[in-house]
Design a protein around this motif. Structure first.
Motif, PDB file in Angstrom:
ATOM      1  N   ARG A  10     -59.264 -26.465-138.659  1.00 49.10           N
ATOM      2  CA  ARG A  10     -60.585 -25.584-138.308  1.00 49.10           C
ATOM      3  C   ARG A  10     -60.148 -25.057-137.078  1.00 49.10           C
ATOM      4  O   ARG A  10     -59.826 -25.406-136.103  1.00 49.10           O
ATOM      5  CB  ARG A  10     -61.898 -26.519-138.234  1.00 49.10           C
ATOM      6  CG  ARG A  10     -62.003 -27.336-139.641  1.00 49.10           C
ATOM      7  CD  ARG A  10     -63.125 -28.006-139.427  1.00 49.10           C
ATOM      8  NE  ARG A  10     -63.776 -28.523-140.882  1.00 49.10           N
ATOM      9  CZ  ARG A  10     -63.282 -29.794-141.249  1.00 49.10           C
ATOM     10  NH1 ARG A  10     -62.682 -30.497-140.261  1.00 49.10           N
ATOM     11  NH2 ARG A  10     -63.724 -30.044-142.535  1.00 49.10           N
ATOM     12  N   ARG A  11     -60.786 -23.777-137.411  1.00 44.76           N
ATOM     13  CA  ARG A  11     -60.822 -22.746-136.026  1.00 44.76           C
ATOM     14  C   ARG A  11     -62.363 -22.361-135.608  1.00 44.76           C
ATOM     15  O   ARG A  11     -63.048 -22.276-136.484  1.00 44.76           O
ATOM     16  CB  ARG A  11     -60.129 -21.724-136.163  1.00 44.76           C
ATOM     17  CG  ARG A  11     -58.707 -22.023-136.329  1.00 44.76           C
ATOM     18  CD  ARG A  11     -57.826 -20.617-136.894  1.00 44.76           C
ATOM     19  NE  ARG A  11     -56.620 -20.851-137.162  1.00 44.76           N
ATOM     20  CZ  ARG A  11     -55.866 -19.883-137.612  1.00 44.76           C
ATOM     21  NH1 ARG A  11     -56.154 -18.727-137.787  1.00 44.76           N
ATOM     22  NH2 ARG A  11     -54.602 -20.300-137.868  1.00 44.76           N
TER      23      ARG A  11
ATOM     24  N   ALA B 197     -64.440 -19.515-134.202  1.00 49.52           N
ATOM     25  CA  ALA B 197     -64.571 -17.984-133.945  1.00 49.52           C
ATOM     26  C   ALA B 197     -65.001 -17.720-132.387  1.00 49.52           C
ATOM     27  O   ALA B 197     -65.889 -18.393-132.036  1.00 49.52           O
ATOM     28  CB  ALA B 197     -65.354 -17.193-134.945  1.00 49.52           C
TER      29      ALA B 197
ATOM     30  N   PHE C 256     -65.208 -10.871-138.142  1.00 52.49           N
ATOM     31  CA  PHE C 256     -64.654 -11.954-139.027  1.00 52.49           C
ATOM     32  C   PHE C 256     -63.537 -11.425-140.131  1.00 52.49           C
ATOM     33  O   PHE C 256     -62.809 -12.354-140.382  1.00 52.49           O
ATOM     34  CB  PHE C 256     -65.268 -12.973-139.804  1.00 52.49           C
ATOM     35  CG  PHE C 256     -66.298 -13.728-138.944  1.00 52.49           C
ATOM     36  CD1 PHE C 256     -66.181 -14.804-138.325  1.00 52.49           C
ATOM     37  CD2 PHE C 256     -67.673 -13.396-138.856  1.00 52.49           C
ATOM     38  CE1 PHE C 256     -66.811 -15.421-137.531  1.00 52.49           C
ATOM     39  CE2 PHE C 256     -68.451 -14.104-137.997  1.00 52.49           C
ATOM     40  CZ  PHE C 256     -68.182 -15.138-137.586  1.00 52.49           C
TER      41      PHE C 256
ATOM     42  N   GLU D  13     -60.350 -10.401-139.186  1.00 51.72           N
ATOM     43  CA  GLU D  13     -58.959 -10.871-138.944  1.00 51.72           C
ATOM     44  C   GLU D  13     -59.005 -12.424-139.404  1.00 51.72           C
ATOM     45  O   GLU D  13     -57.994 -12.946-139.783  1.00 51.72           O
ATOM     46  CB  GLU D  13     -58.805 -10.785-137.468  1.00 51.72           C
ATOM     47  CG  GLU D  13     -57.558 -11.519-136.991  1.00 51.72           C
ATOM     48  CD  GLU D  13     -56.164 -11.009-137.808  1.00 51.72           C
ATOM     49  OE1 GLU D  13     -55.221 -11.634-138.027  1.00 51.72           O
ATOM     50  OE2 GLU D  13     -56.290  -9.689-138.332  1.00 51.72           O
ATOM     51  N   ALA D  14     -59.889 -13.062-139.170  1.00 48.00           N
ATOM     52  CA  ALA D  14     -59.996 -14.573-139.452  1.00 48.00           C
ATOM     53  C   ALA D  14     -59.636 -14.661-141.125  1.00 48.00           C
ATOM     54  O   ALA D  14     -58.959 -15.332-141.633  1.00 48.00           O
ATOM     55  CB  ALA D  14     -61.106 -15.393-139.217  1.00 48.00           C
ATOM     56  N   TYR D  15     -60.575 -13.890-142.026  1.00 47.38           N
ATOM     57  CA  TYR D  15     -60.323 -13.772-143.232  1.00 47.38           C
ATOM     58  C   TYR D  15     -59.053 -13.520-143.676  1.00 47.38           C
ATOM     59  O   TYR D  15     -58.537 -13.935-144.475  1.00 47.38           O
ATOM     60  CB  TYR D  15     -61.367 -12.947-143.974  1.00 47.38           C
ATOM     61  CG  TYR D  15     -62.864 -13.780-144.079  1.00 47.38           C
ATOM     62  CD1 TYR D  15     -63.041 -14.865-144.823  1.00 47.38           C
ATOM     63  CD2 TYR D  15     -63.807 -13.419-143.107  1.00 47.38           C
ATOM     64  CE1 TYR D  15     -64.323 -15.431-145.057  1.00 47.38           C
ATOM     65  CE2 TYR D  15     -65.044 -14.071-143.153  1.00 47.38           C
ATOM     66  CZ  TYR D  15     -65.209 -15.010-144.234  1.00 47.38           C
ATOM     67  OH  TYR D  15     -66.676 -15.566-144.290  1.00 47.38           O
TER      68      TYR D  15
ATOM     69  N   GLN E 108     -56.305 -13.553-141.979  1.00 45.85           N
ATOM     70  CA  GLN E 108     -55.402 -14.834-141.683  1.00 45.85           C
ATOM     71  C   GLN E 108     -55.500 -15.872-142.633  1.00 45.85           C
ATOM     72  O   GLN E 108     -54.469 -16.338-143.296  1.00 45.85           O
ATOM     73  CB  GLN E 108     -55.521 -15.219-140.273  1.00 45.85           C
ATOM     74  CG  GLN E 108     -54.605 -16.314-139.941  1.00 45.85           C
ATOM     75  CD  GLN E 108     -53.060 -15.826-139.895  1.00 45.85           C
ATOM     76  OE1 GLN E 108     -52.888 -14.742-139.533  1.00 45.85           O
ATOM     77  NE2 GLN E 108     -52.380 -16.772-140.145  1.00 45.85           N
ATOM     78  N   GLU E 109     -56.465 -16.275-143.082  1.00 51.87           N
ATOM     79  CA  GLU E 109     -56.770 -17.310-144.331  1.00 51.87           C
ATOM     80  C   GLU E 109     -56.278 -16.825-145.397  1.00 51.87           C
ATOM     81  O   GLU E 109     -55.488 -17.562-146.030  1.00 51.87           O
ATOM     82  CB  GLU E 109     -58.231 -17.534-144.484  1.00 51.87           C
ATOM     83  CG  GLU E 109     -58.764 -18.449-145.470  1.00 51.87           C
ATOM     84  CD  GLU E 109     -60.168 -18.797-145.471  1.00 51.87           C
ATOM     85  OE1 GLU E 109     -60.536 -19.722-146.351  1.00 51.87           O
ATOM     86  OE2 GLU E 109     -61.035 -17.951-145.101  1.00 51.87           O
TER      87      GLU E 109
END
Length: 92
Positions: free
Chosen positions: A5-6, A8, A34, A36-38, A40-41
């Motif tokens: 888990r990360r 943000a 978000f 970049e997080a999506y 990367q996911e």
């Protein structure tokens, strides 16, 4: 990062205003913060799927998320803490 888990990162300049936070530079919606997080996911999921190991949220995760959201809505109405009552996790 598989299986983890990360958290943000908080945008710079946030001020704690009690119940809510506010920053003059906050984006209008969630996408800017978000994206970049999506991305990367999705990259990690595609890489795992190409190896035949793609995973993701389980039915149990969905059940837990639903109960947490329900408790959050009750807390908004009650103004207090609300319990999250889960059944024991079955073998799925």
């Amino acid at each position: 990062m598989r299986g983890g888990r990360r958290r943000a990162a908080e945008p710079p300049g946030n001020r704690d205003l009690g119940f809510a936070r506010h920053s003059p530079g906050d984006p209008e919606d969630w996408r800017e913060r978000f994206v970049e997080a999506y991305d990367q996911e999705f990259r990690e999921w595609i890489a795992a799927a190409s190896e035949g190991t793609a995973g993701g949220p389980s039915t149990w995760d969905g059940y837990a998320a639903t109960l947490v959201a329900d408790a959050a809505l009750r807390a908004v109405s009650s103004g207090g803490l609300e319990p999250v009552n889960m059944i024991p996790k079955p073998t799925l």
